[in-house]
Design a protein around this motif. Structure first.
Motif, short mmCIF file in Angstrom:
data_model
loop_
_atom_site.label_atom_id
_atom_site.label_comp_id
_atom_site.label_asym_id
_atom_site.label_seq_id
_atom_site.Cartn_x
_atom_site.Cartn_y
_atom_site.Cartn_z
N LEU A 1 8.85 4.76 9.50
CA LEU A 1 8.25 5.56 8.44
C LEU A 1 7.10 6.38 9.03
O LEU A 1 6.51 5.99 10.04
N ALA A 2 6.79 7.49 8.39
CA ALA A 2 5.61 8.25 8.81
C ALA A 2 4.38 7.42 8.52
O ALA A 2 4.16 7.01 7.37
N PRO A 3 3.54 7.12 9.53
CA PRO A 3 2.35 6.29 9.27
C PRO A 3 1.39 6.94 8.28
O PRO A 3 0.74 6.26 7.50
N VAL A 4 1.35 8.30 8.31
CA VAL A 4 0.50 9.04 7.37
C VAL A 4 1.23 10.32 6.97
O VAL A 4 1.76 11.02 7.83
N ARG A 5 1.27 10.61 5.68
CA ARG A 5 1.76 11.90 5.16
C ARG A 5 0.91 12.26 3.94
O ARG A 5 0.71 11.40 3.08
N TYR A 6 0.41 13.46 3.89
CA TYR A 6 -0.53 13.89 2.85
C TYR A 6 -1.78 13.00 2.84
O TYR A 6 -2.40 12.80 1.80
N GLY A 7 -2.12 12.44 4.00
CA GLY A 7 -3.26 11.55 4.08
C GLY A 7 -3.02 10.17 3.49
O GLY A 7 -3.96 9.39 3.31
N LEU A 8 -1.76 9.86 3.20
CA LEU A 8 -1.41 8.59 2.55
C LEU A 8 -0.52 7.74 3.45
O LEU A 8 0.36 8.26 4.14
N PRO A 9 -0.68 6.41 3.40
CA PRO A 9 0.23 5.52 4.13
C PRO A 9 1.55 5.40 3.38
O PRO A 9 1.66 5.88 2.25
N PRO A 10 2.56 4.77 3.98
CA PRO A 10 3.85 4.63 3.29
C PRO A 10 3.72 3.96 1.92
O PRO A 10 2.96 2.98 1.76
N HIS A 11 4.44 4.49 0.96
CA HIS A 11 4.49 3.91 -0.38
C HIS A 11 5.35 2.65 -0.34
O HIS A 11 6.22 2.50 0.51
N GLU A 12 5.11 1.75 -1.29
CA GLU A 12 5.87 0.48 -1.31
C GLU A 12 7.38 0.72 -1.42
O GLU A 12 8.17 -0.06 -0.88
N LEU A 13 7.78 1.80 -2.06
CA LEU A 13 9.21 2.11 -2.16
C LEU A 13 9.79 2.46 -0.79
O LEU A 13 10.92 2.08 -0.46
N GLU A 14 9.00 3.16 0.03
CA GLU A 14 9.43 3.46 1.40
C GLU A 14 9.55 2.19 2.23
O GLU A 14 10.51 2.03 3.00
N LEU A 15 8.59 1.29 2.08
CA LEU A 15 8.64 0.03 2.83
C LEU A 15 9.87 -0.79 2.45
O LEU A 15 10.54 -1.36 3.32
N LYS A 16 10.17 -0.81 1.16
CA LYS A 16 11.36 -1.52 0.68
C LYS A 16 12.63 -0.89 1.24
O LYS A 16 13.54 -1.58 1.70
N ARG A 17 12.66 0.45 1.23
CA ARG A 17 13.86 1.15 1.72
C ARG A 17 14.04 0.93 3.22
O ARG A 17 15.16 0.76 3.70
#
Length: 292
Positions: free
Chosen positions: A40-56
């Motif tokens: 996953l991208a470690p940072v995008r828009y200044g944000l860490p991965p969303h929980e949905l991304e981690l699940k996916r």
């Protein structure tokens, strides 16, 4: 039914919501898994991965490990972590493994990662070969690898090898991270191989005007149109870096126009797999806003 590519199955791609190009290809006599990794991208828009991304990502990794157990051959086109996982060496046990050369045509970062990876899998594969520029015959299946080509538009991020899989009159080409293709070597391999199915890491348009130039996009579109017009391609799968841009379709409109004129399908990996497109990285800001 004996001379054929039986199945092409995208396992994890950016259109699935993760960074990956993991692809399973089954011919009449060989099963190949290309680039068994997901990130996953470690940072995008200044944000860490969303929980949905981690699940996916977890779901996709489960799928990859399942198909790795089914595969006869595992291929690593380069040493970025969305294309291989050095901390899961067991998936390479008793497999035929073909890898990008670990010390030639490689940048410092990938050279270090390659050494680490090869140490981790030491003694596990039943066959381990460097792939760059070579051809291998596995039964009636031919694996051909390009010479190393740029990861993108210059050697800063290193090099990758493109992959051709042929059985009978059917052929698939997987470009790995060409971010285009906008460099002559990258498109040349595609034109030489003349595939029916072409899986491409499309232009890096989410970095347009910053780390990816408008000129590179123009050349990439020209080269993809050339591939549509000058090869036997009937399915052009465009994904990975391209699918980090919510407006990706308008950025490559010349490709869609040329493909429509010739009856060529241009698809994301998700569409090819019969899934809905889920660009979770590109939607990260929206995902956080909706979960507040």
């Amino acid at each position: 039914m004996n001379s054929m590519i039986r199945e092409v199955k995208p396992l994890a791609f950016d259109s699935f919501g993760v960074r990956s190009m993991a692809t399973f290809v089954e011919t009449a006599d060989t099963r190949v898994l290309i680039d068994p990794g997901v990130a996953l991208a470690p940072v995008r828009y200044g944000l860490p991965p969303h929980e949905l991304e981690l699940k996916r990502m977890e779901e996709c990794w489960e799928t990859i490990t399942h198909y790795a157990s089914e595969a006869d051959v595992l291929i690593v086109t380069h040493y970025h972590y969305d294309h291989h996982d050095p901390d899961s060496p067991e998936i390479y046990r008793n497999k035929q493994v073909f890898v990008k050369h670990p010390t030639e045509k490689i940048n410092k970062s990938q050279k270090e990662r390659a050494a680490y990876f090869l140490e981790k899998i030491k003694g596990l594969p039943k066959r381990l070969e460097t792939a760059d520029g070579k051809t291998f015959q596995l039964g009636k299946t031919t694996l051909r690898f390009s010479k190393p080509v740029y990861h993108g538009t210059n050697p800063r991020l290193g090099y990758v090898v493109e992959v051709s899989i042929k059985h009978g009159n059917e052929k698939l080409v997987f470009t790995s991270d060409v971010e285009g293709p906008s460099i002559p070597d990258q498109i040349q391999f595609i034109l030489e191989e003349d595939p029916g199915i072409l899986i491409v890491d499309g232009p890096m348009t989410y970095m347009l005007g910053f780390r990816y130039s408008y000129k590179s996009l123009e050349i990439s579109n020209q080269n993809l149109v050339k591939a549509v017009k000058e090869t036997k391609v009937h399915d052009l799968i465009l994904d990975h870096h391209l699918l980090r841009d919510l407006k990706f379709k308008q950025k490559i409109s010349p490709v869609f126009e040329a493909a429509e004129a010739r009856g060529v399908r241009v698809l994301t990996a998700a569409e090819y797999a019969g899934r809905k497109i889920e660009m979770l990285e590109a939607l990260r800001k929206q995902l956080y806003a909706e979960s507040r």
